[in-house]
Design an enzyme around this catalytic site. Structure first.
Site, short mmCIF file in Angstrom:
data_model
loop_
_atom_site.label_atom_id
_atom_site.label_comp_id
_atom_site.label_asym_id
_atom_site.label_seq_id
_atom_site.Cartn_x
_atom_site.Cartn_y
_atom_site.Cartn_z
N ARG A 156 -39.81 81.92 -0.72
CA ARG A 156 -39.67 80.93 0.36
C ARG A 156 -41.00 80.27 0.73
NH1 ARG A 156 -38.14 78.24 3.09
NH2 ARG A 156 -37.28 78.84 5.10
N TYR A 192 -20.81 74.78 14.58
CA TYR A 192 -22.18 74.37 14.26
C TYR A 192 -22.35 72.86 14.40
CZ TYR A 192 -24.02 78.82 12.57
OH TYR A 192 -24.49 80.11 12.49
N ARG A 198 -33.50 87.30 3.33
CA ARG A 198 -34.75 87.44 4.06
C ARG A 198 -35.39 88.81 4.01
NH1 ARG A 198 -32.22 85.64 9.64
NH2 ARG A 198 -30.69 87.12 8.83
N ASP A 211 -25.38 78.28 1.49
CA ASP A 211 -25.25 78.35 2.94
C ASP A 211 -23.95 77.68 3.34
OD1 ASP A 211 -25.93 77.21 5.89
OD2 ASP A 211 -27.18 78.94 5.46
N ARG A 236 -25.32 89.03 2.98
CA ARG A 236 -26.69 88.50 2.99
C ARG A 236 -27.62 89.32 2.10
NH1 ARG A 236 -27.49 87.82 9.11
NH2 ARG A 236 -26.29 85.98 9.66
#
Length: 347
Positions: free
Chosen positions: A44, A159, A35, A80, A31
């Site tokens: 974003r 998911y 973020r 993703d 990652r």
């Protein structure tokens, strides 16, 4: 787009993955494009998450952000794992403070036929990923190799059934107990899609591949051996066979089965070149289970990055000494957290 890529200048990651001697330990961070970076947070504010994934230019820009900031040995394409359920016809939303949400999950086996279009042309449906990979290879100018990736079948299935993340995966495991045959069929269908997806990424320019079995820890040994391991093996075998048939050079493959320590030995006998391990296992134990014929990756606790620089240096030193400097790639034991200070953690 022109696929004649710049010459790779830093091949440490590729050599380590292939078991070739390296002069130092390569490092990247799961990652790493995301973020925790203030530049990504600003990005974003202007762009929806999946709009970034679907735009080759935007995805490439985010992929390059950590490479510009840190001295890393690999880039990983910004995307993703849930682009596959999207391509199969499921709606996926990225909800702030919640994460991914699938508003219409699979609730019974009959939903597979009504909600999914399993017979898809991956290169058409997910062409934006391939375009982002090709574009990024050129923009990297050979500085570091580019990693492509996919979620593993069981993780994607979870998911698709849970409708998002879950602390128990109870709905998914209910399927395994009540609908074992239908579960195996769905996992097999997903496996075929994933193989085609990963092969397309290599054709587009990916120089390594990682398969994320992030939900492996919810399975006991028996269920892992039935509902995860066979499909992970099919992926590594299928990708390499397909590339060989296409006369496309194979690339190193990494598997990350989080919390599945019981699977390390089995995975070491698969066609994966690298086994990535989480922070809940001692490096020496992981090496003992895997043997010396496979490369290991990991496994610093992501929370360790909340420490001060001296403590981080000490923990990294101990980690590297425990794994050994050959057949090893330094990384976290899972993804970097969004509130980590990027000002010093990767220096």
């Amino acid at each position: 787009m022109d696929n004649r890529f710049p010459v790779l200048k830093n091949d440490l990651m590729v050599r380590a993955a292939n078991g070739v001697k390296t002069e130092r330990v390569p490092v990247w961070v799961m990652r790493q494009a995301g973020r925790y970076l203030p530049e990504f947070q600003l990005f974003r504010q202007k762009h929806n998450f999946f709009d970034i994934c679907r735009s080759p230019e935007l995805a490439s820009e985010v992929t390059l952000m950590p490479i510009r900031r840190f001295d890393l040995d690999a880039a990983i394409i910004f995307s993703d794992i849930l682009v596959i359920p999207q391509a199969l016809g499921m709606e996926v939303q990225m909800v702030g403070g919640v994460g991914p949400v699938l508003p219409t999950p699979l609730t019974k086996p009959e939903d597979i036929k009504t909600l999914l279009k399993l017979d898809i042309d991956v290169e058409k449906e997910l062409d934006y990923v391939m375009k982002a990979i090709t574009l990024t290879r050129h923009k990297l100018e050979g500085k570091v190799p580019l990693i492509g990736f996919s979620g593993a079948p069981f993780t994607l299935m979870a998911y698709m059934i849970e409708g998002g993340g879950s602390k128990t995966l109870a709905k998914t495991k209910k399927w395994l107990y009540q609908y074992p045959d239908e579960s195996l069929q769905l996992l097999d269908e997903l496996t075929h899609v994933i193989i085609a997806y990963l092969v397309a990424q290599v054709k587009a320019g990916a120089q390594l591949l990682q398969v994320f079995e992030s939900n492996a820890g919810f399975l006991g040994p028996k269920q892992f051996n039935e509902f995860s391991l066979p499909f992970l093996n099919k992926i590594s075998e299928g990708v390499k066979q397909a590339l060989n048939d296409l006369k496309v050079p194979t690339v190193p493959m990494i598997v990350f089965a989080k919390d599945a320590h019981m699977a390390i030995e089995s995975l070491s006998h698969s066609q994966y070149d690298v086994i990535s391990v989480d922070w809940a296992i001692e490096p020496s134990r992981a090496r003992s289970l895997a043997g010396n014929s496979v490369t290991l990756q990991g496994n610093l606790d992501p929370c360790a990055l909340y420490s001060d620089v001296k403590q981080i240096d000490l923990m990294v030193k101990e980690m590297v000494e425990s794994f050994g400097t050959q057949r090893y790639i330094a990384n976290l034991g899972h993804g970097i957290y969004p509130d980590v200070n990027p000002g010093y953690t990767l220096m």
